[in-house]
Design an enzyme around this catalytic site. Structure first.
Site, short mmCIF file in Angstrom:
data_model
loop_
_atom_site.label_atom_id
_atom_site.label_comp_id
_atom_site.label_asym_id
_atom_site.label_seq_id
_atom_site.Cartn_x
_atom_site.Cartn_y
_atom_site.Cartn_z
N GLY A 47 -8.90 56.58 66.65
CA GLY A 47 -8.37 57.33 67.80
C GLY A 47 -6.86 57.38 67.83
CB CYS A 48 -4.31 54.75 67.57
SG CYS A 48 -4.79 53.88 69.09
CB THR A 49 -5.22 57.43 62.89
OG1 THR A 49 -5.05 56.04 62.58
CG2 THR A 49 -4.80 58.28 61.71
#
Length: 185
Positions: A47-49
């Protein structure tokens, strides 16, 4: 700011946090510029990527000259590896003790798949050149922020022409020249 929550029109809180090279970066370094600050739970997670790459690739942010800053509790080495791996052109700042994150309500209780945990909430703030909060997203879904930000820039530009709220009128000088660009998106 009420209950550790930023409200539109509030002056963005000052911070001074280390980047991946150990340099101190502060919001004051970007006075007079549009700044998008996003908070993410952990580098190199799916998700953060996705979120970081959305900001990296966001043509509207680039067209408006917005500065992007990412903040998490990851250490400098994690940030450096994450930025290198995905060619992130913006600073990733570390709040290892989560002191700043807690002070603005970005760290705390969150519900993930029915499980209540403590951690960093995925949130994003758009700060105007005057240092005031223009827009906030407090419940960002993975990868959705790039699209949300683009639609917000366009929505704000379109509203300036007529029927704008007081806040839009306050920022009308910033967005009026770009109305034609928005119609194309």
């Amino acid at each position: 700011m009420t209950e550790n929550r930023l409200n539109v029109g509030d002056t963005a809180p000052a911070f001074a946090l280390a980047d991946d090279a150990g340099n101190t970066v502060s919001l004051a370094d970007y006075a007079g510029q549009r700044v998008l600050v996003y908070f993410y739970p952990r580098a190199n997670t799916p998700g953060c990527t996705k979120e970081a790459c959305d900001f990296r690739d966001n043509a509207v942010l680039k067209a408006h000259g917005a500065v992007v800053l990412g903040i998490s509790a990851d250490d400098a080495d994690s940030h450096r590896k994450f930025a290198e791996k995905f060619s992130l052109p913006f600073p990733l700042l570390s709040d290892r003790d989560a002191e700043f994150l807690k002070s603005i309500g970005t760290y705390g209780e969150k519900n993930m798949y029915g499980k209540v945990t403590q951690g960093i909430k995925r949130q994003t703030f758009l700060i105007g050149p005057d240092g005031k909060l223009v827009k906030s997203w407090l419940a960002v879904k993975e990868g959705g922020c790039g699209r949300i930000t683009e639609s917000t820039w366009c929505k704000r530009k379109q509203e300036v022409g007529g029927g704008a709220t007081h806040l839009h009128n306050q920022y009308s000088r910033e967005f009026t020249p770009y109305q034609e660009d928005c119609a194309k998106t």
